[in-house]
Scaffold this motif. Structure first.
Motif, short mmCIF file in Angstrom:
data_model
loop_
_atom_site.label_atom_id
_atom_site.label_comp_id
_atom_site.label_asym_id
_atom_site.label_seq_id
_atom_site.Cartn_x
_atom_site.Cartn_y
_atom_site.Cartn_z
N ARG A 1 0.85 -1.19 0.00
CA ARG A 1 0.00 0.00 0.00
C ARG A 1 0.88 1.24 0.00
O ARG A 1 1.46 1.60 1.01
N LEU A 2 1.04 1.87 -1.15
CA LEU A 2 1.77 3.12 -1.22
C LEU A 2 0.82 4.26 -0.85
O LEU A 2 -0.39 4.15 -0.99
N ALA A 3 1.39 5.34 -0.37
CA ALA A 3 0.58 6.43 0.17
C ALA A 3 0.89 7.73 -0.54
O ALA A 3 1.99 7.93 -1.06
N GLU A 4 -0.09 8.63 -0.52
CA GLU A 4 0.09 9.96 -1.10
C GLU A 4 -0.01 11.06 -0.05
O GLU A 4 0.26 12.22 -0.34
N SER A 5 -0.38 10.70 1.18
CA SER A 5 -0.54 11.70 2.25
C SER A 5 -0.21 11.06 3.58
O SER A 5 -0.25 9.83 3.72
N PRO A 6 0.10 11.89 4.61
CA PRO A 6 0.33 11.33 5.94
C PRO A 6 -0.86 10.53 6.46
O PRO A 6 -0.69 9.51 7.14
N ALA A 7 -2.07 10.97 6.13
CA ALA A 7 -3.27 10.24 6.59
C ALA A 7 -3.30 8.84 6.00
O ALA A 7 -3.68 7.88 6.68
N GLU A 8 -2.89 8.71 4.73
CA GLU A 8 -2.86 7.39 4.12
C GLU A 8 -1.77 6.51 4.74
O GLU A 8 -1.94 5.30 4.89
N VAL A 9 -0.64 7.13 5.10
CA VAL A 9 0.41 6.38 5.79
C VAL A 9 -0.13 5.86 7.12
O VAL A 9 0.04 4.67 7.45
N GLU A 10 -0.75 6.73 7.88
CA GLU A 10 -1.27 6.32 9.18
C GLU A 10 -2.31 5.22 9.03
O GLU A 10 -2.33 4.25 9.80
N ASP A 11 -3.17 5.33 8.03
CA ASP A 11 -4.19 4.30 7.81
C ASP A 11 -3.54 2.95 7.49
O ASP A 11 -3.95 1.91 8.03
#
Length: 464
Positions: free
Chosen positions: A19-29
């Motif tokens: 799961r790659l992320a585009e925002s800190p919120a996506e990282v945290e999720d």
């Protein structure tokens, strides 16, 4: 240390579970979808497999490794500050975070920016599913964040990493790193369900960070604990520096905004150093930090002015932090009796609130009875509340124990944290109700890092 420390190898094509992320919120999720920090399986197999895929970044720089029951984060921050005054580039890994997950990974004294946090996650994310597929259990939240930190430090690159254990020592994921200096802060009972229910049992686990040939900086300990730690050091031929013998606090005097301390280091004595933190425990942490840096840097004393400059800038969010005035609101992340006793001592010598109102929200797996007992002589009234996590002890259950300790007239139940703080502030300002017509009251929010983090975020929003 090599001139070009290894970083993560070229990423493979992400598999369906990456799961790659585009925002800190996506990282945290993505991170929070993994095993939580409270779910443990005592093995270093997963983190070793993970760091191997990343190119073993934790070997690219020397490490100062910290364990102990309380004081790790404050001491880590002081070590970091001292190292930076010596013009060394630092990485720092601490846990848990107070407000933002990115606080756990700092480079040059600053938490990763949002962009850097996302990049650190995406650098390691393609490898997480490879480990998950090969191991009996998937990588945990903690192991994944640690891998991010190790890789980010190698990528920086840093000259030294300051790494705080998550829990224990031997089986803690951070123990894949071999500390050139091991710092063992005071050991008491916490995380008993995982580490054991006596200081000696817990010490046997924490002793695992003492590695062959390292220097061990030991805080004062209970006699049996000290004996065990010395035996471990002797077994691995580690050099021991002991608080109260080779180094320690010579004197301390409370001062406006903190305290003035004289510290005996391993190489020299440093007189009348201002430390903008409260309590004897923070003076002890400062002595530990000083000894750790002296042990790391060699045989020469540190420059006196650099030591003064580093300690004058020391901060430790959520550790007897004054977050608001009128009335004064203090935040402290004490979550066990040992931590509460340190807070109580600091309240006695650095503050004079009349009354002091407590706002307590604790986790269900902590010794809340012991924590309440330590704080009772210092609080005129306690408001039992709770934070928003699933692990929080319901406010009414906390109040059942508080009533036994404080009595009927000194306990209020307010499950909503924001409302609890508001009510505590009102009580603190109404000093005459407690026999003080001046109303010089204060509020102490404590019981959990999570409770303090949520309170800190609320009170920051109020000021903006």
């Amino acid at each position: 240390m090599t001139d070009t420390p290894p970083g993560p190898p070229e990423s493979p094509e992400p598999g369906p579970q990456a799961r790659l992320a585009e925002s800190p919120a996506e990282v945290e999720d993505a991170l929070l979808s993994r095993w939580p920090e409270t779910r443990l399986e005592p093995s270093l197999d997963r983190i070793r497999a993970f760091t191997a895929l990343l190119g073993d970044p934790q070997t690219a720089y020397p490490v100062i490794h910290l364990t102990g029951t309380n004081g790790k984060t404050s001491t880590s921050r002081m070590i970091d500050g001292l190292l930076r005054t010596l013009n060394l580039r630092t990485g720092r890994f601490t846990s848990p975070h107070v407000e933002r997950m990115s606080e756990r990974i700092s480079v040059d004294g600053e938490p990763l920016s949002d962009e850097a946090f996302v990049r650190a996650f995406n650098d390691v994310a393609p490898f997480t599913h490879l480990v998950d597929a090969e191991q009996d259990h998937p990588l945990s939240f903690f192991e994944t964040v640690l891998g991010m930190a190790f890789a980010a430090f190698a990528d920086a690159p840093v000259d030294v990493a300051v790494v705080e254990v998550g829990m224990g020592g031997t089986w803690d994921a951070t123990n894949v790193a071999d500390g050139a200096v091991a710092v063992v802060l005071p050991i008491d009972v916490d995380h008993a369900q995982f580490l054991g229910d006596t200081p000696l049992a817990i010490a046997s686990e924490k002793a695992g960070i003492i590695k062959p040939g390292a220097t061990v900086v030991l805080a004062r300990q209970q006699e049996a604990v000290a004996t065990l730690l010395h035996e471990r050091a002797a077994d691995v031929d580690a050099t021991v520096a002991r608080e109260g013998l080779e180094f320690g606090v010579v004197s301390r005097v409370p001062a406006v905004g903190g305290q003035t301390v004289t510290l005996q280091g391993l190489r020299a004595r440093y007189d009348e150093v201002f430390l903008p933190l409260y309590g004897a425990h923070q003076a002890q942490n400062a002595a530990m930090a000083l000894a750790a840096v002296e042990a790391f840097t060699g045989t020469e004393p540190l420059d006196d002015e650099l030591v003064r400059a580093a300690f004058a800038e020391a901060t430790s969010p959520g550790r007897l932090e004054v977050i608001r005035r009128s009335p004064t609101v203090l935040l402290d992340a004490a979550h066990n009796p040992h931590g509460a006793a340190a807070v109580a001592g600091a309240l006695d010598d650095s503050f004079a609130f009349a009354p002091l109102i407590g706002v307590l929200g604790v986790m269900s797996d902590k010794d809340h009875r012991g924590l309440l007992t330590e704080l009772e002589p210092h609080l005129a009234h306690v408001i039992c509340t709770q934070n928003t996590t699933d692990r929080a002890l319901p406010a009414r259950e906390l109040a059942e124990v508080a009533l036994e300790i404080f009595g009927q007239d000194r306990v209020t139940v307010v499950p909503d944290l924001a409302t609890a703080i508001d009510q505590a502030a009102a009580l603190a300002e109404a000093g005459e109700a407690f026999g003080d017509p001046l109303g010089s009251g204060g509020v102490l929010v404590t019981g959990s890092v999570v409770t303090v983090g949520e309170a800190r975020a609320m009170l920051h929003r109020e000021r903006t």
